[in-house]
Structures are given as structure tokens and as C-alpha cells.
Design a protein around this motif. Structure first.
Motif, PDB file in Angstrom:
ATOM      1  N   UNK A 130     -18.977  12.594 -20.787  1.00 56.61           N
ATOM      2  CA  UNK A 130     -18.741  13.092 -19.449  1.00 56.61           C
ATOM      3  C   UNK A 130     -18.076  11.886 -18.716  1.00 56.61           C
ATOM      4  N   UNK A 131     -18.862  10.713 -18.650  1.00 57.47           N
ATOM      5  CA  UNK A 131     -18.448   9.521 -17.834  1.00 57.47           C
ATOM      6  C   UNK A 131     -17.009   9.001 -18.128  1.00 57.47           C
ATOM      7  N   UNK A 132     -16.764   9.299 -19.645  1.00 55.09           N
ATOM      8  CA  UNK A 132     -15.450   8.732 -20.005  1.00 55.09           C
ATOM      9  C   UNK A 132     -14.226   9.479 -19.480  1.00 55.09           C
ATOM     10  N   UNK A 133     -14.770  10.942 -19.728  1.00 53.14           N
ATOM     11  CA  UNK A 133     -13.707  11.876 -19.157  1.00 53.14           C
ATOM     12  C   UNK A 133     -13.444  11.702 -17.833  1.00 53.14           C
ATOM     13  N   UNK A 134     -14.531  11.599 -17.058  1.00 50.51           N
ATOM     14  CA  UNK A 134     -14.367  11.236 -15.514  1.00 50.51           C
ATOM     15  C   UNK A 134     -13.530  10.222 -15.147  1.00 50.51           C
ATOM     16  N   UNK A 135     -13.647   9.085 -15.798  1.00 50.71           N
ATOM     17  CA  UNK A 135     -12.934   7.886 -15.685  1.00 50.71           C
ATOM     18  C   UNK A 135     -11.485   8.211 -15.916  1.00 50.71           C
ATOM     19  N   UNK A 136     -11.286   8.757 -17.157  1.00 47.60           N
ATOM     20  CA  UNK A 136      -9.984   9.319 -17.543  1.00 47.60           C
ATOM     21  C   UNK A 136      -9.130   9.993 -16.252  1.00 47.60           C
ATOM     22  N   UNK A 137      -9.705  11.070 -15.755  1.00 56.89           N
ATOM     23  CA  UNK A 137      -9.311  11.747 -14.860  1.00 56.89           C
ATOM     24  C   UNK A 137      -9.068  11.153 -13.546  1.00 56.89           C
ATOM     25  N   UNK A 138      -9.954  10.041 -13.216  1.00 54.07           N
ATOM     26  CA  UNK A 138      -9.423   9.246 -12.074  1.00 54.07           C
ATOM     27  C   UNK A 138      -8.259   8.390 -12.268  1.00 54.07           C
ATOM     28  N   UNK A 139      -8.100   7.790 -13.483  1.00 56.28           N
ATOM     29  CA  UNK A 139      -7.054   7.305 -13.877  1.00 56.28           C
ATOM     30  C   UNK A 139      -5.812   8.184 -13.681  1.00 56.28           C
ATOM     31  N   UNK A 140      -5.947   9.188 -14.345  1.00 56.62           N
ATOM     32  CA  UNK A 140      -4.550  10.146 -14.244  1.00 56.62           C
ATOM     33  C   UNK A 140      -4.508  10.483 -12.906  1.00 56.62           C
ATOM     34  N   UNK A 141      -5.250  10.301 -11.805  1.00 59.36           N
ATOM     35  CA  UNK A 141      -4.753  10.539 -10.492  1.00 59.36           C
ATOM     36  C   UNK A 141      -4.424   9.416  -9.883  1.00 59.36           C
ATOM     37  N   UNK A 142      -4.315   8.346 -10.505  1.00 62.27           N
ATOM     38  CA  UNK A 142      -3.631   7.032 -10.094  1.00 62.27           C
ATOM     39  C   UNK A 142      -4.599   6.016  -9.396  1.00 62.27           C
ATOM     40  N   UNK A 143      -6.026   6.718  -9.361  1.00 62.49           N
ATOM     41  CA  UNK A 143      -6.835   5.819  -8.971  1.00 62.49           C
ATOM     42  C   UNK A 143      -7.108   4.368  -9.843  1.00 62.49           C
ATOM     43  N   UNK A 144      -7.219   3.323  -8.996  1.00 63.43           N
ATOM     44  CA  UNK A 144      -7.528   1.999  -9.558  1.00 63.43           C
ATOM     45  C   UNK A 144      -8.905   2.050  -9.943  1.00 63.43           C
ATOM     46  N   UNK A 145      -8.953   1.796 -11.435  1.00 66.05           N
ATOM     47  CA  UNK A 145     -10.500   1.826 -12.082  1.00 66.05           C
ATOM     48  C   UNK A 145     -10.713   0.611 -12.988  1.00 66.05           C
ATOM     49  N   UNK A 146     -11.603   0.216 -12.864  1.00 60.85           N
ATOM     50  CA  UNK A 146     -12.098  -0.937 -13.767  1.00 60.85           C
ATOM     51  C   UNK A 146     -13.249  -0.479 -14.599  1.00 60.85           C
ATOM     52  N   UNK A 147     -13.146  -0.573 -15.962  1.00 55.35           N
ATOM     53  CA  UNK A 147     -14.211  -0.383 -16.810  1.00 55.35           C
ATOM     54  C   UNK A 147     -14.576  -1.647 -17.620  1.00 55.35           C
ATOM     55  N   UNK A 148     -15.733  -1.972 -17.267  1.00 55.74           N
ATOM     56  CA  UNK A 148     -16.372  -3.359 -17.901  1.00 55.74           C
ATOM     57  C   UNK A 148     -17.593  -2.801 -18.686  1.00 55.74           C
ATOM     58  N   UNK A 149     -17.636  -2.651 -20.072  1.00 57.66           N
ATOM     59  CA  UNK A 149     -18.643  -2.270 -20.835  1.00 57.66           C
ATOM     60  C   UNK A 149     -18.786  -3.344 -21.771  1.00 57.66           C
TER      61      UNK A 149
END
Length: 51
Positions: A6-25
Motif C-alpha cells: 500500500x505504501x509503494x502504491x501510494x508513493x507511485x500514485x503521488x509520483x503520477x500526480x507529479x508530486x516531487x517525492x524522495x524514497x530513501x529505503x
């Protein structure tokens, strides 16, 4: 791992909406952890993977 998916899909959805996101894992699961992120974002043309 439903919560992680769910977390990964949420991050992907935000990226699709052109939100600038940073994933540090840390990827404690090694290659399998990395693969989950790659699979979760495979349809994103604007997702940049940095190592």
C-alpha cells in the motif's frame, strides 16, 4: 506485506500526480526489497531511480 504494498502504491500514485517525492529505503531484504519498489513503480515514466 500488505502495508508495504500500500505504501509503494501510494508513493507511485503521488509520483503520477507529479508530486516531487524522495524514497530513501535501507532495503533490509536485499534484492527482494529493491524489486518490490521497482515493480511498484514500473509504470512511472517520471520515476528516477538513484543508487
Amino acid at each position: 506485506m500488505p502495508l508495504q504494498s500500500a505504501w509503494i502504491q501510494g508513493a507511485a500514485t503521488m509520483a503520477r500526480a507529479d508530486a516531487g517525492i524522495v524514497i530513501e529505503d535501507v532495503f533490509l531484504g536485499g534484492a527482494a526489497s529493491q524489486q518490490r519498489w521497482q515493480d511498484g513503480g514500473h509504470r512511472l515514466s517520471n520515476m528516477t531511480r538513484r543508487t
